[in-house]
Design an enzyme around this catalytic site. Structure first.
Site, PDB file in Angstrom:
ATOM      1  N   LEU A  26       0.970  -1.096  -0.019  1.00 10.52           N
ATOM      2  CA  LEU A  26       0.055  -0.011   0.072  1.00 10.52           C
ATOM      3  C   LEU A  26       0.871   1.250  -0.097  1.00 10.52           C
ATOM      4  O   LEU A  26       0.217   2.176  -0.280  1.00 10.52           O
ATOM      5  CB  LEU A  26      -1.068   0.124   1.122  1.00 10.52           C
ATOM      6  CG  LEU A  26      -1.916  -1.077   1.397  1.00 10.52           C
ATOM      7  CD1 LEU A  26      -2.877  -1.008   2.469  1.00 10.52           C
ATOM      8  CD2 LEU A  26      -2.880  -0.972  -0.040  1.00 10.52           C
ATOM      9  N   ARG A  27       2.198   1.336   0.299  1.00  3.82           N
ATOM     10  CA  ARG A  27       3.297   2.187  -0.034  1.00  3.82           C
ATOM     11  C   ARG A  27       3.217   3.305   0.995  1.00  3.82           C
ATOM     12  O   ARG A  27       3.635   4.286   0.995  1.00  3.82           O
ATOM     13  CB  ARG A  27       2.911   2.777  -1.371  1.00  3.82           C
ATOM     14  CG  ARG A  27       3.363   1.942  -2.677  1.00  3.82           C
ATOM     15  CD  ARG A  27       4.639   1.263  -2.581  1.00  3.82           C
ATOM     16  NE  ARG A  27       5.028   0.372  -3.721  1.00  3.82           N
ATOM     17  CZ  ARG A  27       5.323  -0.801  -3.582  1.00  3.82           C
ATOM     18  NH1 ARG A  27       6.011  -1.176  -2.533  1.00  3.82           N
ATOM     19  NH2 ARG A  27       5.676  -1.367  -4.785  1.00  3.82           N
ATOM     20  N   HIS A  87       9.986 -14.244   1.584  1.00  5.37           N
ATOM     21  CA  HIS A  87      10.400 -14.002   0.383  1.00  5.37           C
ATOM     22  C   HIS A  87      11.551 -14.702   0.169  1.00  5.37           C
ATOM     23  O   HIS A  87      12.668 -14.164   0.251  1.00  5.37           O
ATOM     24  CB  HIS A  87      10.347 -12.213   0.385  1.00  5.37           C
ATOM     25  CG  HIS A  87      10.952 -11.928  -1.198  1.00  5.37           C
ATOM     26  ND1 HIS A  87      10.501 -11.058  -1.785  1.00  5.37           N
ATOM     27  CD2 HIS A  87      12.262 -12.156  -1.574  1.00  5.37           C
ATOM     28  CE1 HIS A  87      11.210 -10.718  -2.937  1.00  5.37           C
ATOM     29  NE2 HIS A  87      12.367 -11.569  -2.778  1.00  5.37           N
ATOM     30  N   ASP A 120       0.410  -9.806  -4.507  1.00 13.44           N
ATOM     31  CA  ASP A 120       1.632  -8.722  -4.204  1.00 13.44           C
ATOM     32  C   ASP A 120       1.256  -7.525  -5.427  1.00 13.44           C
ATOM     33  O   ASP A 120       2.610  -6.928  -6.032  1.00 13.44           O
ATOM     34  CB  ASP A 120       2.758  -9.732  -5.117  1.00 13.44           C
ATOM     35  CG  ASP A 120       4.245  -9.043  -4.705  1.00 13.44           C
ATOM     36  OD1 ASP A 120       4.122  -8.201  -4.103  1.00 13.44           O
ATOM     37  OD2 ASP A 120       5.215  -9.832  -5.202  1.00 13.44           O
TER      38      ASP A 120
END
Lengths: 433, 313
Positions: free
Chosen positions: A57-58, A175, A302
């Site tokens: 969502l930055r 990740h 993602d």
């Protein structure tokens, strides 16, 4: 309190029924129901609201690319009622203060359940644990921890993280990218094409070897491991092996890895630059089969918004990532439903039930029955729609699907009993929060 | 001829041959006292170099000037990402100054293709990352033709850091187009992923290749520069071991017939991939390559700017 009735919807693609929604819950199922507001859902498929385990969502940090509010709007348009906001913001979501702020912004936007993901390591540096317990006990009640964007490469730190989250029944979402085999420059599947294009190779083994190590760590610690964005066929083999032995591992695949292949890189257009990279069609086929048989538990977007000026570079210099929220359902319909690999029950399982369970999210991913929270998605299963980024609610436009016809579309989304999207359009303007 | 020259694969056999023939005529200019020809008078060429280069930039500059074009060098090193300007902005800014042709070099593969997709003028790729360097392949073919005649069925060994070499990629493509046979020789760590699918043969054994035992007689040898940084990347352990396995030593020179030319795109690491005996000996055509570079680039610029106008007239 107004009542909402969905008329003639088909739960999980089954027989049609009316659904009466009142006070945020499913109040009644049956034919001929009446309400203050009626949505004609004749022939449309009704799914539990979609749950995304993997969303960028930055905010805080890159509000020019996305905010919690615009990302929530994009999620609602995509049929989601819950998203998990990844921790690689600036500052990093490695403290209770940041995760609580993200959760508050999500609640203020009010379009989806915004669940912050906490960092595994302080500052995503991969050296010391972040304040995991504080985040878990905070008002944000974090249950998913991830250094996503970066791999928890150090085996000892990964082991400690797996052990440390046990009291909270939380999960470590890895990740998987061995940074010694695929460093930050690696940007194209290592193979004949990357060799020809002269792009730094990202070999599948950099993912597979970390997943192999981590399932053994999960076995050793008895903790829960979740593997982010699985991209290779051999990773699927490792997961299958681990699950057969009862190891507590779950995994996700992105919509783009279910549909797109590496050959798109031949134009060097960075809209196709993503981490892990697009792979050959054999991997795509293996991922679809693994999602169909449940070896891969969930679809996760993602969703990675980027400002245009971060993509207008040479391929190797451009930012990694592509948008996903507003196209996920259509892509899954094309890759999984139209191929006969999943029915709508299966889609609900992989995009709602299982992701909610992995994140220990109550009130999401629930069966469609009386008394359950009304988090619902209405899908038109036979309406082909051409992806037009100009219509996105996301603040960014970096979709690899622009101009492509996808065979299903989200008509409406209902979050906590209230319609957030009606006929594809948001019902309230996005606040500036 | 294609609008831009981005890859050696943009040229079919007729186009490549026509360029090499034109370069022969341009080459004659170099021995004149007055070297300037008039055809590109009033045209503006910008050398837009995002990566340091002395020889390629000078070569393009001289080629443009001898054809009477106005040539401007723009060093954009570090301009893009580090200064926050996008590649697109840099390219559009330069192109907006009224440029007729851009010569672009960039450290990232595919960057020149991206630039060509944004600007209206033709673009010549002067080297993009580890991808391609088509005018280098043309000048190598020109040099080889001068020594060997037609290249059909000739056998060229390309030796060294193939994985990171744009010279090797463009040469494999162009030599194949011209009908020549290529063998790539390198340790396994310096061969590109998927090289088995390339239109050439590969070998790990330089001696077997040069002696002709592995792939037939060798008509030319091209040695590639090996960067010392590759050692820290673990591609090979020491200079000594690399030179022993893949350097063109005086002993290996003896495996070659006397008329086999030795090429090197420069700059050379003497003592690593090439010995002074090879670099300075009678087989060496290194300086011929430099001369050919100007002639070939004159031919390219001429055909892209003046050639297009003639075609339209």
């Amino acid at each position: 309190m107004t009542t909402l009735v969905l008329r003639g919807a088909r739960p999980l693609g089954g027989p049609a029924t009316d659904v009466r929604i009142e006070s945020g819950v499913i109040a009644e199922l049956g034919r001929g129901l009446a309400g203050d507001d009626v949505l004609d859902a004749d022939g449309l498929v009704l799914l539990p609201g979609l749950v995304d385990l993997h969303t960028h969502l930055r905010e805080p940090g890159r509000e020019d690319a996305e905010t919690v509010a615009t990302g929530s709007a994009a999620a609602a348009r995509g049929g989601f009622t819950a998203v998990h906001a990844m921790a690689n913001t600036s500052p990093v979501a490695d403290s209770a203060e940041i995760v609580e702020q993200v959760a508050r912004r999500g609640a203020a936007a009010g379009l989806v359940d915004v669940r912050p993901v906490g960092a595994v390591s302080r500052g995503l540096a991969g050296e010391q644990l972040a304040e995991i317990a504080t985040m878990a006990r905070s008002q944000a009640q974090v249950r998913v921890f991830s250094d996503d964007g970066l791999c928890v490469a150090d085996a000892r730190l990964m082991r400690r993280a797996l052990e440390y989250v046990k009291p909270f029944d939380a999960v470590i979402a890895q990740h998987a990218q061995d940074p010694r085999l695929a460093d930050g420059n690696a940007c194209a599947h290592e193979g004949e094409l990357s060799g020809r294009l002269g792009l730094p190779g990202w070999p599948s083994v950099a993912e597979e070897s970390i997943v192999a190590r981590d399932v053994m760590l999960a076995r050793h610690t008895g903790s829960r491991l979740h593997v982010c964005h699985v991209s290779s066929a051999a990773t699927v083999d490792v997961l299958r092996w681990a699950k057969a032995r009862g190891i507590a591992v779950t995994a996700e695949v992105t919509p783009h890895h279910l549909l797109l292949t590496e050959d798109l890189l031949s134009t060097y257009d960075p809209v196709f630059k993503v981490n892990p990279p697009l792979r050959p069609s054999e991997d795509v086929q293996a991922l679809r089969e693994a999602l169909a048989d449940g070896t891969i538990d969930a679809v996760a977007t993602d969703h990675a918004p980027h400002a245009a000026h971060d993509k207008d570079h040479a391929f190797a210099d451009a930012a990694f990532g592509m948008l996903g929220l507003e196209t996920a359902l259509g892509v899954v319909a094309e890759a999984m439903v139209h191929t006969g690999l999943l029915d709508w029950t299966g889609v609900a399982d992989r995009m709602s039930l299982r992701p909610a369970r992995i994140a220990r999210l109550s009130g999401q991913g629930r069966p469609i029955r009386v008394g359950e929270p009304a988090n619902l998605t209405v899908v038109d299963p036979s309406s082909s729609v051409v992806v037009d980024p100009a219509r996105f609610a996301s603040r960014s436009r970096n979709t690899p699907f622009a101009g492509r016809a996808l065979p299903a579309r989200v008509v409406s989304t209902i979050y906590l009993g209230r319609m957030t999207v009606r006929d594809g359009a948001l019902l309230q303007p996005v606040g500036a929060s | 001829m294609t609008r831009s020259l981005l890859s050696a694969a943009d040229l079919d056999r007729d186009e490549a041959t026509a360029l090499l023939d034109a370069a022969v005529r341009m080459h004659a200019v170099q021995s004149r006292e007055v070297k300037k020809l008039p055809p590109l008078r009033g045209r503006t060429i910008v050398n837009l170099f995002f990566e340091d280069s002395t020889r390629t930039r000078s070569s393009f500059e001289i080629a443009g000037k001898w054809l009477s074009a106005d040539v401007i060098n723009v060093s954009a090193k570090g301009s893009s990402v580090s200064k926050g300007e996008s590649l697109r902005d840099t390219a559009l800014t330069v192109a907006a100054m009224g440029v007729d042709l851009l010569v672009v070099r960039h450290g990232s593969s595919g960057a020149v293709q991206r630039v060509a997709s944004w600007v209206a003028c033709p673009v010549v790729n002067a080297g993009d990352g580890t991808h391609e360097h088509p005018t280098q392949a043309l000048l190598d073919a020109y040099t080889l033709r001068g020594r060997l005649g037609e290249l059909a069925d000739r056998h060229v060994a390309i030796v060294g850091d193939i994985a990171h070499s744009r010279v090797a990629r463009s040469n494999v493509l162009l030599l194949q187009t011209l009908g020549a046979r290529v063998t790539l020789v390198a340790p396994p760590t310096l061969l590109p992923a998927g090289v088995g699918g390339w239109p050439c043969e590969t070998d790990w054994d330089l001696d077997a290749t040069l002696s002709g035992k592995a792939h037939g007689d060798v008509d030319a040898v091209m040695m590639l520069r090996v960067q010392r940084e590759r050692m820290t990347g673990g591609y090979f352990p020491t200079e000594r071991e690399y030179a022993a396995g893949y350097g063109l030593s005086p002993q290996r020179l003896d495996l070659l017939d006397e008329d086999v030319p030795v090429l090197h795109p420069g700059p050379m690491n003497r003592g690593l991939e090439i010995s002074s005996a090879a670099a300075d000996g009678p087989r060496s055509v290194v300086l011929e390559q430099v001369q050919a570079g100007v002639a070939v680039r004159m031919a390219v610029l001429y055909r892209m700017l003046a050639g297009a106008a003639e075609g339209a007239a």
